[in-house]
Design a protein around this motif. Structure first.
Motif, PDB file in Angstrom:
ATOM      1  N   CYS A 125       0.858  -1.187   0.000  1.00 37.12           N
ATOM      2  CA  CYS A 125       0.000   0.000   0.000  1.00 37.12           C
ATOM      3  C   CYS A 125       0.896   1.240   0.000  1.00 37.12           C
ATOM      4  O   CYS A 125       2.094   1.169   0.293  1.00 37.12           O
ATOM      5  CB  CYS A 125      -0.964   0.001   1.173  1.00 37.12           C
ATOM      6  SG  CYS A 125      -0.201   0.249   2.778  1.00 37.12           S
ATOM      7  N   VAL A 126       0.311   2.360  -0.326  1.00 38.50           N
ATOM      8  CA  VAL A 126       1.061   3.616  -0.409  1.00 38.50           C
ATOM      9  C   VAL A 126       1.767   3.909   0.906  1.00 38.50           C
ATOM     10  O   VAL A 126       2.934   4.310   0.919  1.00 38.50           O
ATOM     11  CB  VAL A 126       0.124   4.775  -0.812  1.00 38.50           C
ATOM     12  CG1 VAL A 126       0.849   6.105  -0.738  1.00 38.50           C
ATOM     13  CG2 VAL A 126      -0.419   4.553  -2.210  1.00 38.50           C
ATOM     14  N   CYS A 127       1.090   3.669   2.025  1.00 37.33           N
ATOM     15  CA  CYS A 127       1.695   3.980   3.327  1.00 37.33           C
ATOM     16  C   CYS A 127       2.923   3.103   3.591  1.00 37.33           C
ATOM     17  O   CYS A 127       3.904   3.569   4.171  1.00 37.33           O
ATOM     18  CB  CYS A 127       0.677   3.857   4.452  1.00 37.33           C
ATOM     19  SG  CYS A 127      -0.145   2.267   4.559  1.00 37.33           S
ATOM     20  N   ASP A 128       2.911   1.850   3.155  1.00 32.37           N
ATOM     21  CA  ASP A 128       4.087   0.987   3.318  1.00 32.37           C
ATOM     22  C   ASP A 128       5.254   1.475   2.467  1.00 32.37           C
ATOM     23  O   ASP A 128       6.397   1.508   2.924  1.00 32.37           O
ATOM     24  CB  ASP A 128       3.753  -0.459   2.961  1.00 32.37           C
ATOM     25  CG  ASP A 128       2.851  -1.133   3.973  1.00 32.37           C
ATOM     26  OD1 ASP A 128       2.816  -0.676   5.141  1.00 32.37           O
ATOM     27  OD2 ASP A 128       2.174  -2.112   3.600  1.00 32.37           O
TER      28      ASP A 128
ATOM     29  N   ALA B 267       5.748   4.525   1.480  1.00 30.72           N
ATOM     30  CA  ALA B 267       6.214   5.776   2.100  1.00 30.72           C
ATOM     31  C   ALA B 267       7.137   5.483   3.274  1.00 30.72           C
ATOM     32  O   ALA B 267       8.183   6.130   3.426  1.00 30.72           O
ATOM     33  CB  ALA B 267       5.025   6.620   2.552  1.00 30.72           C
ATOM     34  N   ASN B 268       6.791   4.516   4.104  1.00 31.74           N
ATOM     35  CA  ASN B 268       7.648   4.148   5.238  1.00 31.74           C
ATOM     36  C   ASN B 268       8.977   3.576   4.777  1.00 31.74           C
ATOM     37  O   ASN B 268      10.026   3.891   5.350  1.00 31.74           O
ATOM     38  CB  ASN B 268       6.935   3.135   6.145  1.00 31.74           C
ATOM     39  CG  ASN B 268       5.866   3.774   6.985  1.00 31.74           C
ATOM     40  OD1 ASN B 268       5.947   4.942   7.329  1.00 31.74           O
ATOM     41  ND2 ASN B 268       4.853   3.005   7.323  1.00 31.74           N
TER      42      ASN B 268
ATOM     43  N   THR C  75       6.598  11.116   2.750  1.00 31.08           N
ATOM     44  CA  THR C  75       5.186  11.219   3.107  1.00 31.08           C
ATOM     45  C   THR C  75       4.340  10.344   2.188  1.00 31.08           C
ATOM     46  O   THR C  75       4.770   9.975   1.085  1.00 31.08           O
ATOM     47  CB  THR C  75       4.690  12.669   2.988  1.00 31.08           C
ATOM     48  OG1 THR C  75       4.759  13.058   1.610  1.00 31.08           O
ATOM     49  CG2 THR C  75       5.509  13.618   3.848  1.00 31.08           C
ATOM     50  N   ASN C  76       3.120  10.057   2.638  1.00 30.22           N
ATOM     51  CA  ASN C  76       2.192   9.288   1.799  1.00 30.22           C
ATOM     52  C   ASN C  76       1.900  10.026   0.496  1.00 30.22           C
ATOM     53  O   ASN C  76       1.803   9.404  -0.564  1.00 30.22           O
ATOM     54  CB  ASN C  76       0.881   9.022   2.540  1.00 30.22           C
ATOM     55  CG  ASN C  76       1.022   7.994   3.629  1.00 30.22           C
ATOM     56  OD1 ASN C  76       2.079   7.398   3.814  1.00 30.22           O
ATOM     57  ND2 ASN C  76      -0.043   7.774   4.363  1.00 30.22           N
TER      58      ASN C  76
ATOM     59  N   SER D 291       2.651   8.488  -3.082  1.00 28.64           N
ATOM     60  CA  SER D 291       1.505   8.327  -3.972  1.00 28.64           C
ATOM     61  C   SER D 291       1.752   8.999  -5.322  1.00 28.64           C
ATOM     62  O   SER D 291       1.440   8.443  -6.377  1.00 28.64           O
ATOM     63  CB  SER D 291       0.255   8.906  -3.323  1.00 28.64           C
ATOM     64  OG  SER D 291      -0.858   8.749  -4.163  1.00 28.64           O
TER      65      SER D 291
ATOM     66  N   LEU E 134      -7.549   2.472   0.737  1.00 30.96           N
ATOM     67  CA  LEU E 134      -6.162   2.103   0.467  1.00 30.96           C
ATOM     68  C   LEU E 134      -5.958   1.782  -1.006  1.00 30.96           C
ATOM     69  O   LEU E 134      -6.823   1.182  -1.653  1.00 30.96           O
ATOM     70  CB  LEU E 134      -5.752   0.889   1.296  1.00 30.96           C
ATOM     71  CG  LEU E 134      -5.711   1.071   2.809  1.00 30.96           C
ATOM     72  CD1 LEU E 134      -5.386  -0.255   3.478  1.00 30.96           C
ATOM     73  CD2 LEU E 134      -4.688   2.116   3.182  1.00 30.96           C
TER      74      LEU E 134
END
Length: 67
Positions: free
Chosen positions: A8-11, A13-14, A19-20, A24, A44
């Protein structure tokens, strides 16, 4: 492509330390270039590589970097 190969985008980004929104933006650009594909699940968005040749190139580059 199976879900094990998606992030996912948040993974993303981490992993890349951003940042997300930035992750993205870059993932959307890769999708527009047809290097990645996406699917939406609720809010998501999950991305994966869209071409086995790209997957092979990335695998070879990572193996070379570890030598």
């Amino acid at each position: 492509m199976t879900q094990e190969n998606e992030l996912c985008v948040c993974d993303v980004a981490n992993i890349i330390g951003t940042t997300n929104a930035t992750a993205s933006h870059h993932l959307r650009h890769l999708r527009n270039l047809r290097l990645a594909k996406s699917r939406k699940e609720g809010k998501l968005v999950f991305y994966s590589l869209d071409d086995p040749h790209v997957t092979a190139l990335i695998s070879m580059a990572m193996a070379h970097a570890q030598e």
